[in-house]
Write a protein that holds these residues in place. Sequence first.
Motif, PDB file in Angstrom:
ATOM      1  N   ALA A   4     -10.638 -14.252   4.727  1.00  0.00           N
ATOM      2  CA  ALA A   4     -10.093 -14.300   6.088  1.00  0.00           C
ATOM      3  C   ALA A   4      -9.324 -15.603   6.313  1.00  0.00           C
ATOM      4  N   GLU A   5      -9.846 -16.703   5.809  1.00  0.00           N
ATOM      5  CA  GLU A   5      -9.170 -17.995   5.958  1.00  0.00           C
ATOM      6  C   GLU A   5      -7.839 -17.996   5.207  1.00  0.00           C
ATOM      7  N   ILE A   6      -7.822 -17.445   4.019  1.00  0.00           N
ATOM      8  CA  ILE A   6      -6.567 -17.369   3.254  1.00  0.00           C
ATOM      9  C   ILE A   6      -5.553 -16.508   3.996  1.00  0.00           C
ATOM     10  N   ARG A   7      -6.004 -15.380   4.526  1.00  0.00           N
ATOM     11  CA  ARG A   7      -5.091 -14.507   5.277  1.00  0.00           C
ATOM     12  C   ARG A   7      -4.529 -15.212   6.513  1.00  0.00           C
ATOM     13  N   THR A   8      -5.347 -16.060   7.145  1.00  0.00           N
ATOM     14  CA  THR A   8      -4.894 -16.808   8.317  1.00  0.00           C
ATOM     15  C   THR A   8      -3.843 -17.848   7.924  1.00  0.00           C
ATOM     16  N   ARG A   9      -4.132 -18.576   6.868  1.00  0.00           N
ATOM     17  CA  ARG A   9      -3.216 -19.643   6.443  1.00  0.00           C
ATOM     18  C   ARG A   9      -1.963 -19.117   5.753  1.00  0.00           C
ATOM     19  N   TYR A  10      -2.106 -17.996   5.047  1.00  0.00           N
ATOM     20  CA  TYR A  10      -0.984 -17.431   4.289  1.00  0.00           C
ATOM     21  C   TYR A  10      -0.857 -15.945   4.620  1.00  0.00           C
ATOM     22  N   PRO A  11      -0.251 -15.625   5.766  1.00  0.00           N
ATOM     23  CA  PRO A  11      -0.170 -14.215   6.173  1.00  0.00           C
ATOM     24  C   PRO A  11       0.681 -13.355   5.233  1.00  0.00           C
ATOM     25  N   SER A  12       1.534 -13.976   4.456  1.00  0.00           N
ATOM     26  CA  SER A  12       2.373 -13.230   3.515  1.00  0.00           C
ATOM     27  C   SER A  12       2.072 -13.725   2.103  1.00  0.00           C
ATOM     28  N   LEU A  13       1.367 -12.899   1.341  1.00  0.00           N
ATOM     29  CA  LEU A  13       1.011 -13.256  -0.034  1.00  0.00           C
ATOM     30  C   LEU A  13       1.907 -12.510  -1.015  1.00  0.00           C
ATOM     31  N   PRO A  14       2.134 -13.096  -2.194  1.00  0.00           N
ATOM     32  CA  PRO A  14       2.908 -12.377  -3.212  1.00  0.00           C
ATOM     33  C   PRO A  14       2.237 -11.054  -3.569  1.00  0.00           C
ATOM     34  N   ALA A  15       3.036 -10.111  -4.023  1.00  0.00           N
ATOM     35  CA  ALA A  15       2.535  -8.767  -4.336  1.00  0.00           C
ATOM     36  C   ALA A  15       1.490  -8.768  -5.447  1.00  0.00           C
ATOM     37  N   ASN A  16       1.504  -9.788  -6.311  1.00  0.00           N
ATOM     38  CA  ASN A  16       0.547  -9.817  -7.420  1.00  0.00           C
ATOM     39  C   ASN A  16      -0.798 -10.450  -7.043  1.00  0.00           C
ATOM     40  N   ILE A  17      -0.993 -10.767  -5.771  1.00  0.00           N
ATOM     41  CA  ILE A  17      -2.262 -11.352  -5.314  1.00  0.00           C
ATOM     42  C   ILE A  17      -2.965 -10.362  -4.397  1.00  0.00           C
ATOM     43  N   SER A  18      -4.210 -10.073  -4.734  1.00  0.00           N
ATOM     44  CA  SER A  18      -5.053  -9.211  -3.904  1.00  0.00           C
ATOM     45  C   SER A  18      -6.303  -9.983  -3.542  1.00  0.00           C
ATOM     46  N   LEU A  19      -6.661  -9.965  -2.285  1.00  0.00           N
ATOM     47  CA  LEU A  19      -7.876 -10.623  -1.831  1.00  0.00           C
ATOM     48  C   LEU A  19      -8.982  -9.577  -1.708  1.00  0.00           C
ATOM     49  N   VAL A  20     -10.137  -9.897  -2.246  1.00  0.00           N
ATOM     50  CA  VAL A  20     -11.286  -9.012  -2.178  1.00  0.00           C
ATOM     51  C   VAL A  20     -12.390  -9.791  -1.474  1.00  0.00           C
ATOM     52  N   ASP A  21     -12.758  -9.359  -0.273  1.00  0.00           N
ATOM     53  CA  ASP A  21     -13.771 -10.108   0.467  1.00  0.00           C
ATOM     54  C   ASP A  21     -15.178  -9.651   0.092  1.00  0.00           C
ATOM     55  N   GLY A  22     -16.155 -10.348   0.633  1.00  0.00           N
ATOM     56  CA  GLY A  22     -17.547 -10.108   0.282  1.00  0.00           C
ATOM     57  C   GLY A  22     -18.095  -8.752   0.658  1.00  0.00           C
ATOM     58  N   HIS A  23     -17.435  -8.040   1.556  1.00  0.00           N
ATOM     59  CA  HIS A  23     -17.926  -6.737   1.980  1.00  0.00           C
ATOM     60  C   HIS A  23     -17.279  -5.586   1.217  1.00  0.00           C
ATOM     61  N   SER A  24     -16.412  -5.908   0.298  1.00  0.00           N
ATOM     62  CA  SER A  24     -15.709  -4.883  -0.458  1.00  0.00           C
ATOM     63  C   SER A  24     -16.663  -4.182  -1.430  1.00  0.00           C
ATOM     64  N   PRO A  25     -16.492  -2.887  -1.635  1.00  0.00           N
ATOM     65  CA  PRO A  25     -17.315  -2.183  -2.620  1.00  0.00           C
ATOM     66  C   PRO A  25     -16.866  -2.460  -4.058  1.00  0.00           C
ATOM     67  N   ILE A  26     -15.758  -3.178  -4.213  1.00  0.00           N
ATOM     68  CA  ILE A  26     -15.270  -3.501  -5.554  1.00  0.00           C
ATOM     69  C   ILE A  26     -16.207  -4.512  -6.192  1.00  0.00           C
ATOM     70  N   SER A  27     -16.613  -4.268  -7.425  1.00  0.00           N
ATOM     71  CA  SER A  27     -17.551  -5.136  -8.120  1.00  0.00           C
ATOM     72  C   SER A  27     -16.858  -6.367  -8.704  1.00  0.00           C
ATOM     73  N   SER A  28     -17.386  -7.532  -8.390  1.00  0.00           N
ATOM     74  CA  SER A  28     -16.871  -8.776  -8.959  1.00  0.00           C
ATOM     75  C   SER A  28     -17.012  -8.777 -10.472  1.00  0.00           C
ATOM     76  N   TYR A  29     -18.073  -8.169 -10.960  1.00  0.00           N
ATOM     77  CA  TYR A  29     -18.320  -8.134 -12.400  1.00  0.00           C
ATOM     78  C   TYR A  29     -17.276  -7.288 -13.115  1.00  0.00           C
ATOM     79  N   VAL A  30     -16.894  -6.172 -12.511  1.00  0.00           N
ATOM     80  CA  VAL A  30     -15.859  -5.317 -13.095  1.00  0.00           C
ATOM     81  C   VAL A  30     -14.523  -6.059 -13.092  1.00  0.00           C
ATOM     82  N   LEU A  31     -14.199  -6.695 -11.975  1.00  0.00           N
ATOM     83  CA  LEU A  31     -12.955  -7.460 -11.899  1.00  0.00           C
ATOM     84  C   LEU A  31     -12.928  -8.570 -12.944  1.00  0.00           C
TER      85      LEU A  31
END
Length: 158
Positions: A4-31
């Motif tokens: 959330a802080e990154i999104r606030t400071r940088y509302p426009s991120l390059p297309a090759n950057i994806s933010l995954v927050d702590g509530h995401s079902p995506i596994s950090s281990y898989v990533l």
Amino acid sequence: PVAAEIRTRYPSLPANISLVDGHSPISSYVLAGMADVAMVYSSRFGLELAVEGRRPWLAGDVTYRGKGFTRDLSSAAEMVAALEAGDRTEPITDEARELACRFAYLWFFRAVARVPRLRPPDDRFALDSFRQLAPGADAQVDRLCDALERGASFVTPL
């Protein structure tokens, strides 16, 4: 939360950057398993990676920095240079993995100070008065304060 802080400071991120927050079902281990570089700033996740046998890159000052099972970055310039040189997260030796396992045991089971008022189940600070931290009010707080005053170990006795 960091995302959330990154999104606030940088509302426009390059297309090759994806933010995954702590509530995401995506596994950090898989990533991390898919990534060429497993890098953390200051997270126990880096220790978990080392226990699994991957040497994490550390950008921040975390408790397990400099213990022999991480790649400790000293600056953003070092990180950029390593990435540009094609460096990748490499497996660690059996000895380094053993160090990581021993450190994890110490950190998770022996050095954790469980102070119910400071870490209640709902993750909120639950203190009605600072008197609840006064000498004699909480045995765990007393033990920690005593260790601080004497320069003694914080490791929880068995």
